[in-house]
Scaffold this active site. Structure first.
Site, PDB file in Angstrom:
ATOM      1  N   GLY A  19       0.858  -1.198   0.000  1.00 18.41           N
ATOM      2  CA  GLY A  19       0.000   0.000   0.000  1.00 18.41           C
ATOM      3  C   GLY A  19       0.887   1.238   0.000  1.00 18.41           C
ATOM      4  N   SER A  20       0.614   2.145   0.930  1.00 23.31           N
ATOM      5  CA  SER A  20       1.365   3.408   0.932  1.00 23.31           C
ATOM      6  C   SER A  20       2.859   3.204   1.199  1.00 23.31           C
ATOM      7  CB  SER A  20       0.790   4.377   1.968  1.00 23.31           C
ATOM      8  OG  SER A  20       0.865   3.811   3.251  1.00 23.31           O
ATOM      9  N   GLU A 109       0.164   3.032  10.618  1.00 17.97           N
ATOM     10  CA  GLU A 109      -0.692   2.202   9.775  1.00 17.97           C
ATOM     11  C   GLU A 109      -1.643   1.282  10.510  1.00 17.97           C
ATOM     12  OE1 GLU A 109      -0.850   2.385   6.625  1.00 17.97           O
ATOM     13  OE2 GLU A 109       1.018   3.274   5.931  1.00 17.97           O
TER      14      GLU A 109
HETATM   15  C1  BEZ Z   1       1.452  -1.083   3.232  1.00 20.77           C
HETATM   16  O1  BEZ Z   1       1.855  -2.027   2.622  1.00 20.77           O
HETATM   17  O2  BEZ Z   1       1.572   0.031   2.832  1.00 20.77           O
HETATM   18  C2  BEZ Z   1       0.765  -1.326   4.542  1.00 20.77           C
HETATM   19  C3  BEZ Z   1      -0.483  -1.824   4.529  1.00 20.77           C
HETATM   20  C4  BEZ Z   1      -1.120  -2.019   5.726  1.00 20.77           C
HETATM   21  C5  BEZ Z   1      -0.510  -1.731   6.921  1.00 20.77           C
HETATM   22  C6  BEZ Z   1       0.778  -1.279   6.898  1.00 20.77           C
HETATM   23  C7  BEZ Z   1       1.412  -1.075   5.701  1.00 20.77           C
END
Ligand code: BEZ
Length: 255
Positions: A19-20, A109
């Site tokens: 994700g982010s 997160e």
């Molecule tokens: C990520 O991969 O950006 C992420 C997704 C969920 C929780 C923490 C990080």
């Protein structure tokens, strides 16, 4: 087993971001490797309600989570296909900073996400000397599983797009998260696109274009509309007059 003088995997800590984290790296990493994991499907099915993230409690945004492919295949999802590889990046974190990084991620997160481990495959072409071992290696991944309070489940894509478009929070508009993810994925590899993300991004662009047009239409005052109509009327009148003069001259010439 270690390769090329790199420590064995047991001595290394790797974090997978899907994700982010792809475009906003965690602190204290010294390697960032593009690649993929299997057995999961990425979906915008997690509420991001916390004050320190995108979306306020009254308009909580949506962020991605991973759903196990076996569970997802039992659901009715409007986006009924998903790539077999979930692309993202693996970060190597300095061992003496692992606790600090986990704490950072808890603050940044973790809101319904739990810790899991999954094998990570580096993208073709990555220098093997940068990897802890030959073949896939273990990465920690944060997943919002279906039993967590913030898990939403399948949603109508247009409603989801409208929701993301309208949600904002202290970290900025939720749409920036979606478009940021789309761009970050496109930059990883020619194969790293994700239809779910692209389709939502396209829908958001259509909404933005529609809103911009509506905004332009609304921003025209009644006075301006009247002025424009008068101008149009005047131009039309001029045009008809010129035409009739031309016609008259033409008639005079031919008669
Ligand atoms: C990520 O991969 O950006 C992420 C997704 C969920 C929780 C923490 C990080």
């Amino acid at each position: 087993m270690s390769t090329k003088g790199t420590p064995a995997q047991a001595d290394e800590f790797w974090l997978f971001g899907y994700g982010s984290l792809i475009w906003k790296p965690p602190p204290h990493f010294d390697r960032r490797i593009p690649g993929w994991v299997t057995g999961y499907v990425r979906r915008f099915w997690q509420v991001r309600a916390s004050q320190d993230h995108r979306g306020t409690p009254s308009a909580p945004g949506r962020v991605v989570t991973l759903i196990t492919r076996s569970f997802w295949s039992q659901l009715t999802d409007h986006h009924d296909s998903a790539p077999s590889r979930v692309w993202g990046v693996a970060y190597r974190i300095a061992l003496d900073k692992v606790a600090e990084v986990k704490e950072y991620l808890d603050i940044r997160e973790i809101n319904g996400y739990t810790i899991h481990y999954t094998p990570f495959h580096a993208a073709a072409g990555v220098d093997p000397s940068l990897l802890p071992q030959h073949g896939p290696f273990k990465t920690l991944v944060y997943i919002g599983t279906p039993d967590n309070d913030q898990f939403v489940g399948p949603q109508d894509p247009q409603q989801l797009a409208e929701h993301i478009y309208r949600s904002t929070g202290p970290s900025g508009p939720n749409r920036d998260y979606l478009w940021g993810l789309e761009q970050a994925l496109n930059e990883l590899s020619p194969e790293s696109g994700d239809e779910h993300v692209t389709d939502l991004s396209d829908r958001l662009r259509a909404i933005a274009a529609r809103e911009e047009k509506d905004g332009r239409d609304r921003s025209v005052s009644p006075e301006l509309v009247m002025q424009r109509e008068q101008q149009h009327h005047q131009q039309h009148h001029e045009f008809t007059r010129v035409c009739s003069i031309d016609e008259q001259e033409e008639t005079e010439r031919t008669s």
